[in-house]
Design an enzyme around this catalytic site. Structure first.
Site, PDB file in Angstrom:
ATOM      1  N   LYS A  76       0.872  -1.183   0.000  1.00  0.00           N
ATOM      2  CA  LYS A  76       0.000   0.000   0.000  1.00  0.00           C
ATOM      3  C   LYS A  76       0.904   1.227   0.000  1.00  0.00           C
ATOM      4  O   LYS A  76       1.926   1.246   0.700  1.00  0.00           O
ATOM      5  CB  LYS A  76      -0.882  -0.046   1.252  1.00  0.00           C
ATOM      6  CG  LYS A  76      -1.893   1.085   1.359  1.00  0.00           C
ATOM      7  CD  LYS A  76      -2.798   0.888   2.572  1.00  0.00           C
ATOM      8  CE  LYS A  76      -3.842   1.979   2.712  1.00  0.00           C
ATOM      9  NZ  LYS A  76      -4.742   1.745   3.877  1.00  0.00           N
ATOM     10  N   SER A 151      -9.676   1.991   2.925  1.00  0.00           N
ATOM     11  CA  SER A 151      -8.798   2.781   2.082  1.00  0.00           C
ATOM     12  C   SER A 151      -7.795   1.934   1.291  1.00  0.00           C
ATOM     13  O   SER A 151      -7.187   2.440   0.361  1.00  0.00           O
ATOM     14  CB  SER A 151      -8.015   3.784   2.940  1.00  0.00           C
ATOM     15  OG  SER A 151      -7.174   3.092   3.855  1.00  0.00           O
ATOM     16  N   SER A 175      -9.893  -0.511   7.054  1.00  0.00           N
ATOM     17  CA  SER A 175      -9.331  -0.447   5.698  1.00  0.00           C
ATOM     18  C   SER A 175      -8.659  -1.705   5.177  1.00  0.00           C
ATOM     19  O   SER A 175      -8.286  -1.752   4.009  1.00  0.00           O
ATOM     20  CB  SER A 175      -8.351   0.705   5.593  1.00  0.00           C
ATOM     21  OG  SER A 175      -9.072   1.895   5.492  1.00  0.00           O
TER      22      SER A 175
HETATM   23  N1  GLN Z   1     -13.199   4.436   6.616  1.00  0.00           N
HETATM   24  C1  GLN Z   1     -12.421   4.769   7.776  1.00  0.00           C
HETATM   25  C2  GLN Z   1     -11.930   6.192   7.683  1.00  0.00           C
HETATM   26  O1  GLN Z   1     -12.109   6.798   6.684  1.00  0.00           O
HETATM   27  C3  GLN Z   1     -11.289   3.812   7.973  1.00  0.00           C
HETATM   28  C4  GLN Z   1     -10.148   4.035   7.076  1.00  0.00           C
HETATM   29  C5  GLN Z   1      -8.950   3.216   7.448  1.00  0.00           C
HETATM   30  O2  GLN Z   1      -9.081   2.172   8.096  1.00  0.00           O
HETATM   31  N2  GLN Z   1      -7.792   3.697   7.069  1.00  0.00           N
HETATM   32  O3  GLN Z   1     -11.372   6.703   8.609  1.00  0.00           O
END
Ligand code: GLN
Length: 483
Positions: A76, A151, A175
């Protein structure tokens, strides 16, 4: 060759059926050919991949062995990679070449993994749809009009489309698990502190955790083995021995106590997802598990608490991007204030700016007690709920997401609607617990995931349950049409 799992690749390499270079070239060609449909990579590191593959082949020829030696993966794009762009999905870091490798990156490189590239992601990991990336949205290989989740949407789409067997990802509020669910993968968020965060660009430091995304639990075990462990460079990394995750995969589930939280199955959950979750419970019962209803009474407060704490930490973490030391700098600033304002205003996208503003507001002197402190208290209550539940059961099971993957753009004008998608995943981050999502079926051709949660450091238990489930089901073996 692109259908092979990490475990199969390890066997193939050990049996000299193919070399890592051959496999790497095949996958690079596949990425070149198919990724334009998906947009799952921000950078493809062809030269690095070929040289790492050759080095791995040489190490094998010299008698070395190891499950990740010569295995192709991707990171990532928030794991720092020395000399390679590490963008975090942001215009702010579009020109940033990290001066060092993240601990996860160097550990996997030492184990002999081959880096094919850096995967697309929501900007600074903020999002559940991979639509906030500066590099454009990622498409879900199961239906190109739908989001892959976020994400870590790039890692998920790439692995689901068989561009590579596994990838690293991070999970601050879901995410890893949510994109795993929406693309029919297995993804594990480890216990907070299990995997080093050093060199992982911070979003919300008390919630962020790196982990594996792969097609099978068996592969997640292999990748986690290479990622986990103490690191003195991360003060929150925990000095606990790392068990052999592959060794416990086949443990019996006889007598395993599974808790189903009654709050998980109420309004808001797509009934078709609920049915598939119940079907997965039946399979586990056949394997010897016993089911019990439990309660997590403070779950309803999780989203408001998370969306105070995560932005608060983000507003502090992202203050380092000021146009001075690294990253984007605006053209012709008239003075220092102008430099700060325009560099941040032009370098950050809309969702990141929204979170910084919410976070700074929640931390401001007049509102700190009302919002931030209150959210921290809820966080403790949520942890207490889990501790009470784990007195009664060994794992907690439920849906990973309340809905199927939605159409790209469908929630763009309603950030709160997207925040609500995190309802089942964020509690594990607030409590620091490990969680796993595994494929459990399809509705209208779109994948559905089941989430398992366990007590601290019981990643082995989660992988064991998922592996046993995957021996009697075939959801994880299905590939999207066209890939
Ligand atoms: N959807 C959550 C956020 O926007 C989690 C994102 C993540 O786990 N990086 O904060």
């Amino acid at each position: 060759m692109h259908q092979l799992t990490l475990a199969e690749i390890a066997r193939g390499l050990a049996d000299k059926k193919f070399s890592s270079e051959e496999l790497t070239r095949t996958l690079l060609a596949r990425i070149n050919q198919l990724d334009p449909q998906l947009n799952s990579f921000i950078s493809v590191t062809e030269e690095l991949a070929i040289s790492q593959a050759r080095a791995a082949d040489a190490r094998r020829a010299a008698g070395e062995n190891g499950p990740l030696l010569g295995a192709p993966i991707a990171h990532k794009d928030l794991f720092c990679t020395q000399g390679i762009r590490t963008s975090c999905g942001s215009k702010m870091l579009d020109n940033f070449k990290a001066p060092y490798d993240a601990t996860v990156v160097s550990k996997l490189a030492e184990a002999g993994a081959v880096t094919l590239g850096k995967t697309n992601m929501d900007e600074f990991a903020m999002g559940s749809a991979n639509e906030s990336s500066h590099y454009g949205p990622v498409k879900n290989p199961w239906n190109l009009e739908h989001v892959p989740g976020g994400s870590s949407g790039g890692s998920a789409a790439a692995v689901a489309a068989r561009l590579l067997p596994a990838a690293t990802a991070t999970d601050t509020g879901g995410s890893i698990r949510q994109p795993a669910a929406l693309t029919s993968l297995t993804g594990l968020k480890p216990t907070y502190g299990r995997v080093s965060r050093w060199g992982m660009i911070a979003y919300a430091s008390s919630l962020d955790q790196g982990g594996p995304l792969a097609r099978t639990a068996e592969d997640c075990a292999l990748l986690l083995q290479g990622m986990a462990g103490f690191d003195a460079k991360d003060s929150t990394c925990i000095d606990e021995p790392v068990p052999d995750y592959s060794a416990s995969l086949n443990n019996s589930l006889e007598g395993l106590r599974i808790g189903l939280p009654k709050e998980y199955f109420g309004a808001g959950l797509d009934p078709r997802i609920a049915d598939l979750v119940q079907a997965s419970v039946k399979e586990l019962e056949k394997l010897g598990a016993v089911v019990k209803e439990i309660s997590l009474p403070n779950m309803q407060h999780a989203i408001p608490a998370y969306y105070v704490i995560a932005p608060a930490e983000a507003s502090s973490n992202l203050s380092r991007f000021d146009g001075v030391r690294f990253g984007y700098r605006c053209e012709n600033p008239v003075d220092l204030t102008d430099l700060y304002k325009r560099s941040r205003g032009e370098g950050f996208g809309i969702e990141v700016q929204r979170r910084i503003m919410v976070g700074a507001y929640a931390l401001s002197a007049g509102y700190y007690d009302a919002y931030y402190l209150q959210a921290q208290k809820i966080r403790r209550l949520i942890k207490n709920d889990f501790m009470a539940a784990f007195n009664e059961v060994d794992v907690i099971l439920g849906p990973t997401t309340p809905n199927l993957a939605w159409k790209i753009g469908a929630k763009n004008n309603d950030p709160v609607a997207e925040y609500l998608e995190d309802v089942y995943t964020i509690t594990a981050n607030l409590a620091g617990l490990p969680g796993l999502s595994m494929p459990a079926g399809f509705v209208d051709g779109l994948p559905v995931g089941v989430q398992l949660l366990a007590p601290y450091f019981q990643e082995g238990r989660l992988l064991n349950v998922a592996h046993r489930y995957q021996q009697v089901t075939d959801w994880h073996t299905r590939a999207p049409t066209g890939f």
